[in-house]
Design an enzyme around this catalytic site. Structure first.
Site, PDB file in Angstrom:
ATOM      1  N   SER A  53      56.824  -9.721  49.436  1.00 10.08           N
ATOM      2  CA  SER A  53      56.368  -9.905  48.052  1.00 10.08           C
ATOM      3  C   SER A  53      57.480  -9.675  47.047  1.00 10.08           C
ATOM      4  CB  SER A  53      55.172  -8.996  47.752  1.00 10.08           C
ATOM      5  OG  SER A  53      55.527  -7.630  47.847  1.00 10.08           O
TER       6      SER A  53
ATOM      7  N   THR B 223      52.379  -5.231  53.613  1.00 10.16           N
ATOM      8  CA  THR B 223      52.059  -3.978  54.300  1.00 10.16           C
ATOM      9  C   THR B 223      50.825  -4.106  55.170  1.00 10.16           C
ATOM     10  OG1 THR B 223      53.065  -2.683  52.527  1.00 10.16           O
ATOM     11  CG2 THR B 223      51.486  -1.542  53.921  1.00 10.16           C
TER      12      THR B 223
ATOM     13  N   THR C  15      51.861  -5.973  48.238  1.00 13.37           N
ATOM     14  CA  THR C  15      51.266  -5.465  46.997  1.00 13.37           C
ATOM     15  C   THR C  15      52.212  -5.459  45.795  1.00 13.37           C
ATOM     16  OG1 THR C  15      51.791  -3.188  47.643  1.00 13.37           O
ATOM     17  CG2 THR C  15      49.605  -4.027  48.227  1.00 13.37           C
TER      18      THR C  15
END
Length: 329
Positions: free
Chosen positions: A59, A12, A92
């Site tokens: 991720s 992000t 994240t």
């Protein structure tokens, strides 16, 4: 001036949205070092920073092969290129797992900082810019030496061992449970630490000296009311796995059906680590499980216990030895 390397893996923090209010459908991995340097000329006042794109994988797609590649990249930057600190920009969703893997496997006292964002680079009130700037401040800080791998978001500095993502979209998503943060960066731009990790990591980790190209497969099984144990039997019968982490209820407890399935798993050579789904507190040996070959996972979250078991199995094939690892790390 410290020489800092930023290894860009997307996420992000590098995301592009179709508008400044796009906080959920943005595309990650669009912006890179050149864009950050243009948007934040303040970077040059803090450190001599070099950016390098690496893997740039979502991720949610990260696996153990990526961890091993990242470890080699970080070690090359530290030992061959002689950077003073490393920053890794990362999505994240699994940032905490990549960070904990390096926390256990990179033999250095130099700062390694993971940073991400909850709002994309293009968003109104994006946290991407300040998070990266503060990560550079931490990486260039003498106080960040020998504290293992750190995670920096929302002005808060956490240890890779304890930190976890606790919210889907809020900027304060990353928390460190009952232990709290290691430190903060406040408006005076000073990096201030108040505590440091006490469990083994980096240069003191026995896993940081290992040479390996793959990791054993370990699964996580989430316990709940009425859990049948069918998934555990499937894992055992597949013969693809070396261990199972149980995300147990309360103090790491599991249903009667799961206990029977886990007994069959241990009979087939799998190692079982009990952890808890509740997020805080130790999982300790209890009398009702003393006849089963279960390892107690201390206070590690299930996803962190999985990483520690995977590494433990590179060295040990003894229940006692692996239990000692969980007691020490």
């Amino acid at each position: 001036m410290k020489k800092i390397k930023v290894i860009e893996m997307g996420g992000t923090i590098s995301g592009y949205g179709k508008s400044r209010l796009d906080l959920k459908d943005y595309i990650s991995g669009i912006y890179c070092g050149e864009d950050f340097l243009k948007a934040m000329p303040e970077i040059d006042e803090i450190a001599d920073v070099s950016f390098e794109s690496f893997l740039r994988v979502s991720s949610t797609k990260i696996n153990s092969d990526h961890w091993i590649q990242l470890r080699q990249k970080v070690m090359s930057c530290l030992f061959q290129e002689d950077f003073d600190g490393i920053i890794i920009t990362h999505g994240t969703n699994t940032l905490e797992e990549s960070a904990y893997f390096l926390h256990l496997t990179v033999p250095t006292e130099k700062p390694i900082i993971f940073v991400g964002a909850q709002r994309p680079f293009t968003a109104l009130s994006s946290d991407a810019h300040l998070n990266l700037l503060n990560a550079i401040r931490v990486a260039a800080s003498d106080e960040a030496q020998n504290k293992g791998v750190l995670v920096l978001l929302n002005d808060e500095i956490s240890s890779a061992r304890e930190v976890t993502k606790t919210n889907t979209y809020r900027v304060e998503a990353f928390q460190s449970g009952q232990f709290g943060y290691l430190g903060f960066i406040d408006p005076d731009n000073k990096v201030q630490f108040y505590r440091q990790p006490t469990r083994k990591h980096t240069v003191n980790s026995e896993f940081s000296s290992l040479d390996f190209t793959e990791l054993p497969d370990v699964e996580i099984v989430f316990s709940y009311a009425g859990a049948t144990g069918h998934l555990i039997d499937h894992i055992t019968e597949s013969k693809k796995y070396s261990g199972i982490i149980t995300a147990g209820t309360g103090a790491g407890l599991i249903s009667p059906s799961e206990i029977e399935a886990l007994k069959r798993a241990t009979d087939n050579g799998l190692f079982i680590v009990r952890s808890s789904r509740v997020g805080n507190g130790r999982v300790v040996p209890i009398d009702s499980y003393k006849d089963y070959n279960f390892i107690s996972g201390d206070n590690l979250l299930p996803q962190k216990a999985r990483i520690l078991l995977m590494l433990s199995l590179l060295k040990y094939n003894s229940l006692r030895d692996i239990q000692t690892v969980f007691d020490d790390y």
